[in-house]
Design a protein around this motif. Structure first.
Motif, PDB file in Angstrom:
ATOM      1  N   VAL A 134       0.853  -1.193   0.000  1.00  0.00           N
ATOM      2  CA  VAL A 134       0.000   0.000   0.000  1.00  0.00           C
ATOM      3  C   VAL A 134       0.888   1.241   0.000  1.00  0.00           C
ATOM      4  N   ARG A 135       0.653   2.133  -0.939  1.00  0.00           N
ATOM      5  CA  ARG A 135       1.417   3.384  -0.944  1.00  0.00           C
ATOM      6  C   ARG A 135       0.467   4.579  -0.952  1.00  0.00           C
ATOM      7  N   ARG A 136       0.997   5.680  -0.482  1.00  0.00           N
ATOM      8  CA  ARG A 136       0.198   6.904  -0.322  1.00  0.00           C
ATOM      9  C   ARG A 136      -0.167   7.491  -1.679  1.00  0.00           C
ATOM     10  N   GLY A 137      -1.430   7.945  -1.798  1.00  0.00           N
ATOM     11  CA  GLY A 137      -1.879   8.602  -3.023  1.00  0.00           C
ATOM     12  C   GLY A 137      -1.644  10.100  -2.973  1.00  0.00           C
ATOM     13  N   LYS A 138      -2.312  10.804  -3.859  1.00  0.00           N
ATOM     14  CA  LYS A 138      -2.117  12.256  -3.983  1.00  0.00           C
ATOM     15  C   LYS A 138      -2.774  13.007  -2.839  1.00  0.00           C
ATOM     16  N   PHE A 139      -3.896  12.485  -2.330  1.00  0.00           N
ATOM     17  CA  PHE A 139      -4.663  13.190  -1.314  1.00  0.00           C
ATOM     18  C   PHE A 139      -4.532  12.509   0.044  1.00  0.00           C
ATOM     19  N   LEU A 140      -4.828  13.260   1.110  1.00  0.00           N
ATOM     20  CA  LEU A 140      -4.771  12.729   2.469  1.00  0.00           C
ATOM     21  C   LEU A 140      -5.719  11.541   2.604  1.00  0.00           C
ATOM     22  N   GLY A 141      -5.180  10.413   3.047  1.00  0.00           N
ATOM     23  CA  GLY A 141      -5.996   9.220   3.244  1.00  0.00           C
ATOM     24  C   GLY A 141      -6.199   8.381   1.990  1.00  0.00           C
ATOM     25  N   GLN A 142      -5.662   8.832   0.842  1.00  0.00           N
ATOM     26  CA  GLN A 142      -5.813   8.057  -0.399  1.00  0.00           C
ATOM     27  C   GLN A 142      -4.743   6.970  -0.450  1.00  0.00           C
ATOM     28  N   ALA A 143      -5.136   5.772  -0.836  1.00  0.00           N
ATOM     29  CA  ALA A 143      -4.205   4.645  -0.890  1.00  0.00           C
ATOM     30  C   ALA A 143      -4.209   4.016  -2.288  1.00  0.00           C
ATOM     31  N   ILE A 144      -3.020   3.612  -2.742  1.00  0.00           N
ATOM     32  CA  ILE A 144      -2.871   2.925  -4.029  1.00  0.00           C
ATOM     33  C   ILE A 144      -2.318   1.536  -3.745  1.00  0.00           C
ATOM     34  N   LEU A 145      -2.993   0.498  -4.275  1.00  0.00           N
ATOM     35  CA  LEU A 145      -2.641  -0.890  -3.955  1.00  0.00           C
ATOM     36  C   LEU A 145      -1.982  -1.598  -5.127  1.00  0.00           C
ATOM     37  N   LYS A 146      -1.208  -2.625  -4.797  1.00  0.00           N
ATOM     38  CA  LYS A 146      -0.699  -3.547  -5.810  1.00  0.00           C
ATOM     39  C   LYS A 146      -0.734  -4.958  -5.212  1.00  0.00           C
ATOM     40  N   ASN A 147      -0.904  -5.941  -6.077  1.00  0.00           N
ATOM     41  CA  ASN A 147      -0.926  -7.354  -5.660  1.00  0.00           C
ATOM     42  C   ASN A 147      -1.964  -7.627  -4.569  1.00  0.00           C
ATOM     43  N   TYR A 148      -3.178  -7.132  -4.788  1.00  0.00           N
ATOM     44  CA  TYR A 148      -4.203  -7.320  -3.764  1.00  0.00           C
ATOM     45  C   TYR A 148      -5.204  -8.393  -4.185  1.00  0.00           C
ATOM     46  N   SER A 149      -5.939  -8.895  -3.198  1.00  0.00           N
ATOM     47  CA  SER A 149      -7.008  -9.865  -3.436  1.00  0.00           C
ATOM     48  C   SER A 149      -8.319  -9.260  -2.946  1.00  0.00           C
ATOM     49  N   THR A 150      -9.427  -9.916  -3.287  1.00  0.00           N
ATOM     50  CA  THR A 150     -10.730  -9.426  -2.822  1.00  0.00           C
ATOM     51  C   THR A 150     -11.518 -10.563  -2.180  1.00  0.00           C
ATOM     52  N   ILE A 151     -12.366 -10.173  -1.249  1.00  0.00           N
ATOM     53  CA  ILE A 151     -13.258 -11.138  -0.613  1.00  0.00           C
ATOM     54  C   ILE A 151     -14.659 -10.553  -0.658  1.00  0.00           C
ATOM     55  N   LYS A 152     -15.650 -11.373  -1.034  1.00  0.00           N
ATOM     56  CA  LYS A 152     -17.026 -10.897  -1.135  1.00  0.00           C
ATOM     57  C   LYS A 152     -17.802 -11.307   0.097  1.00  0.00           C
ATOM     58  N   ILE A 153     -18.491 -10.323   0.676  1.00  0.00           N
ATOM     59  CA  ILE A 153     -19.330 -10.558   1.854  1.00  0.00           C
ATOM     60  C   ILE A 153     -20.783 -10.376   1.429  1.00  0.00           C
ATOM     61  N   ASN A 154     -21.582 -11.403   1.581  1.00  0.00           N
ATOM     62  CA  ASN A 154     -22.992 -11.342   1.169  1.00  0.00           C
ATOM     63  C   ASN A 154     -23.913 -10.828   2.273  1.00  0.00           C
ATOM     64  N   ASN A 155     -23.449 -10.924   3.504  1.00  0.00           N
ATOM     65  CA  ASN A 155     -24.274 -10.446   4.621  1.00  0.00           C
ATOM     66  C   ASN A 155     -23.366 -10.150   5.811  1.00  0.00           C
ATOM     67  N   VAL A 156     -23.311  -8.883   6.207  1.00  0.00           N
ATOM     68  CA  VAL A 156     -22.437  -8.482   7.315  1.00  0.00           C
ATOM     69  C   VAL A 156     -22.968  -9.040   8.630  1.00  0.00           C
ATOM     70  N   SER A 157     -22.078  -9.633   9.408  1.00  0.00           N
ATOM     71  CA  SER A 157     -22.458 -10.216  10.690  1.00  0.00           C
ATOM     72  C   SER A 157     -22.772  -9.121  11.712  1.00  0.00           C
ATOM     73  N   PRO A 158     -23.805  -9.334  12.564  1.00  0.00           N
ATOM     74  CA  PRO A 158     -24.096  -8.366  13.653  1.00  0.00           C
ATOM     75  C   PRO A 158     -22.907  -8.163  14.583  1.00  0.00           C
ATOM     76  N   LEU A 159     -21.987  -9.164  14.609  1.00  0.00           N
ATOM     77  CA  LEU A 159     -20.797  -9.072  15.455  1.00  0.00           C
ATOM     78  C   LEU A 159     -19.958  -7.850  15.084  1.00  0.00           C
ATOM     79  N   ALA A 160     -19.975  -7.455  13.789  1.00  0.00           N
ATOM     80  CA  ALA A 160     -19.155  -6.331  13.322  1.00  0.00           C
ATOM     81  C   ALA A 160     -19.486  -5.057  14.084  1.00  0.00           C
ATOM     82  N   GLN A 161     -20.774  -4.732  14.199  1.00  0.00           N
ATOM     83  CA  GLN A 161     -21.168  -3.509  14.902  1.00  0.00           C
ATOM     84  C   GLN A 161     -20.856  -3.599  16.394  1.00  0.00           C
ATOM     85  N   GLU A 162     -21.020  -4.790  16.968  1.00  0.00           N
ATOM     86  CA  GLU A 162     -20.699  -4.973  18.388  1.00  0.00           C
ATOM     87  C   GLU A 162     -19.234  -4.665  18.652  1.00  0.00           C
TER      88      GLU A 162
END
Length: 449
Positions: free
Chosen positions: A413-441
Motif C-alpha cells: 500500500v502506498r500513499r496517493g495524492k490526497f490525504l488518506g488516499q491509498a494505491i494498492l498492488k498485488n491485492y485480493s478481494t473477498i465478497k461478503i454477502n451479509n455483514v455479521s451483527p458481530l461487526a457492529q458490536e
C-alpha cells in the motif's frame, strides 16, 4: 477608572508600605494580559491586570502553582526583570499611571521603574530604567505613541472617580484572570481546530463548484441524442449544428460522429465527477463532525489532560502529524487476542496506513471501489474467520451490508495524492454477502488508547 481614586491611592500606599524591601520573583504570564510577581516565601503575589475594561494593580493571595504561559513580549520582559526588591508603588500625581519602583536582587545598583498604564482599551506595562528611558513595552497598539529607548513622560489626565467597590473587586480579580488564562492557554488548540474546520468548509465549497460545472455540462447536452434524427452525414466536418433552436459548437477538425463521441465522454465524466464529489462531501462532513466532537471532548477534560493534548497538537503541527496525535489516533479492536486497527477519517486512515509503526507484513483492508475506513490486522498470519470478521467491520464502517473488500500486505500500500488516499498492488478481494451483527458490536467496543 471605575474605582474611587482616594480609596485606590490609600490601598496602594498600604500595600507599598507592607511589602517595601520584600523580595519578588521574575514575572509570570498568568494569561496574555496579566502579569504575576510571586512574593518569596509567601502566598502573596503582585498582580498586574491589563484588562481593557478594568486594568488594575493589586496584591492577591496566590494558592495554586501554575506554569507561566509564554509569548515573545513576555520572554523579552523576562530577560529584563529578574528577582527584585520592591521599593515603592504609587499612583502618579492625578494620572491613571502607577509607578512600581524596584531594585534588581542580583544587581543592587540597578533600579527600574515598571509603569502600569490604567487606560481603558489601551492598558500597558512600560519598563524604564531609573532615568525613565524606555526599555520594554509589553503590549503593542496601532499608532502607539511610546517607542523603545525614548524617555517616558507621564501625561496628565483627568482622573474620574468610579463607584465600584475596589476591595470586593480585588478579592475576585485573581479568579477573573485565571478564567482568562484558561481561554488564553488553549487558544492555539482552538485555533488549530477552527482552522481545520475552515479548511474542510473551503474544500466542500470547492467540491460544490465542481458539481455545479458538471451539472452545467450535462444540461448543455441533454438533447444530444436528437442529433441522429437530423439526417446529417456524420462523417462530415462542421463548425456547429442547430439542435432544438440551440447552437452546439463542434470541433471542425473532427467529424460530427467523433464530436458526438467526445460529448458523450464529457457527459460520462461529469456524471462520475458528481458521484465522486458527493462521496467526498460526505467524507468531508464526517471529518468536520469529528473535529467538532473533539472540541466538545476537549472542553470537558481536566487542565492536566488538556495540557497533554495541547502539547501533542503543537508537536503535530511542527512535524506534520508523522506521529500519533489526538487528531490521527486510530481505533483498535481486540478480537480473540488479535488487534484490528481502523480509522474513521482521512487523518486517521493516513496515519494508520503510512505513519504508524506496524509490521509491513500485517494485513491491510479497505472496501473495494468505495469510500471508507482503512483497516490493519496486526498479525502476519490471518485465518479465514479473522479475514471475514475484519471485512465485515470494513463494510459496516462504510454503512454497507453487502460488498467486496480488498486486502493485501501493508507493504503493498502506498500513499496517493490526497490525504488518506491509498494505491494498492498485488491485492485480493473477498465478497461478503451479509455483514455479521458481530461487526457492529466490535466497532462499539473499539478504543483509541
Amino acid at each position: 477608572m471605575d474605582f474611587s481614586r482616594d480609596k485606590y491611592q490609600k490601598y496602594l500606599e498600604r500595600i507599598s508600605k507592607e511589602n517595601k524591601n520584600t523580595l519578588f520573583t521574575f514575572p509570570l504570564l498568568l494569561n496574555y494580559s496579566c502579569l504575576l510577581f510571586l512574593q518569596k516565601d509567601s502566598k502573596n503575589a503582585l498582580l498586574i491586570s491589563l484588562d481593557k475594561e478594568k486594568p488594575l494593580v493589586c496584591m492577591n493571595e496566590y494558592k495554586k502553582h501554575l506554569i507561566s504561559l509564554e509569548n515573545e513580549k513576555y520572554l523579552q520582559l523576562k530577560k529584563l526583570i529578574d528577582d527584585f526588591y520592591l521599593i515603592d508603588i504609587c499612583l502618579s500625581n492625578l494620572d491613571n499611571v502607577i509607578a512600581i519602583k524596584i531594585k534588581q536582587a542580583y544587581f543592587p545598583n540597578e533600579e527600574k521603574i515598571i509603569y502600569v498604564l490604567l487606560i481603558k482599551n489601551q492598558p500597558n506595562v512600560i519598563l524604564c530604567n531609573k532615568d525613565n528611558k524606555i526599555e520594554h513595552i509589553f503590549l503593542e497598539y496601532k499608532n502607539y505613541k511610546y517607542n523603545k529607548n525614548a524617555i517616558f513622560k507621564i501625561e496628565k489626565a483627568n482622573f474620574k472617580d468610579g463607584n465600584i467597590d475596589i476591595n470586593n473587586y480585588i478579592q475576585n480579580v485573581l479568579e477573573i484572570e485565571l478564567e482568562k488564562r484558561r481561554n488564553d492557554k488553549y487558544l492555539e488548540v482552538y485555533k488549530t481546530i477552527n482552522n481545520k474546520i475552515k479548511r474542510i468548509d473551503r474544500k466542500i465549497n470547492n467540491i460544490k463548484d465542481d458539481i455545479k460545472v458538471a451539472n452545467e455540462t450535462i444540461n448543455k447536452y441533454t438533447n444530444i441524442d436528437y442529433i441522429f434524427s437530423l439526417g446529417l452525414d456524420l462523417s462530415k466536418h462542421q463548425k456547429e449544428v442547430e439542435l432544438n433552436d440551440e447552437i452546439i459548437q463542434l470541433d471542425q477538425t473532427l467529424s460530427i460522429k467523433d464530436n458526438i463521441n467526445n460529448i458523450y465522454k464529457r457527459i460520462k465524466k461529469a456524471k462520475e465527477t458528481i458521484r465522486l464529489a458527493n462521496d467526498n462531501i460526505a467524507k468531508a462532513n464526517s471529518e468536520k463532525d469529528y473535529y467538532l466532537s473533539f472540541q466538545k471532548e476537549f472542553d470537558a477534560k481536566s487542565e492536566k489532560e488538556k495540557d497533554v493534548l495541547k502539547l501533542q497538537i503543537i508537536q503535530s503541527k511542527k512535524k506534520k502529524e508523522t506521529f500519533e496525535t489526538p487528531f490521527n489516533k486510530p481505533y483498535k479492536i481486540n478480537y480473540c487476542g488479535t488487534i484490528i486497527y481502523f480509522g474513521k477519517n482521512a487523518n486517521q486512515n493516513d496515519y494508520l496506513s503510512f505513519s504508524k509503526k506496524l509490521d509491513r507484513d500485517f494485513t491491510w483492508l479497505h472496501v473495494k471501489n468505495y469510500t471508507g475506513s482503512h483497516l490493519v490486522i496486526a498479525s502476519k498470519t490471518v485465518s479465514e474467520k479473522l479475514l471475514l470478521v475484519a471485512s465485515s467491520i470494513a463494510l459496516q464502517l462504510s454503512h454497507l451490508q453487502v460488498g467486496e473488500v480488498s486486502y493485501t500486505k501493508k507493504k503493498n500500500v502506498r500513499r496517493g495524492k490526497f490525504l488518506g488516499q491509498a494505491i494498492l498492488k498485488n491485492y485480493s478481494t473477498i465478497k461478503i454477502n451479509n455483514v455479521s451483527p458481530l461487526a457492529q458490536e466490535l466497532i462499539d467496543k473499539a478504543k483509541r488508547d
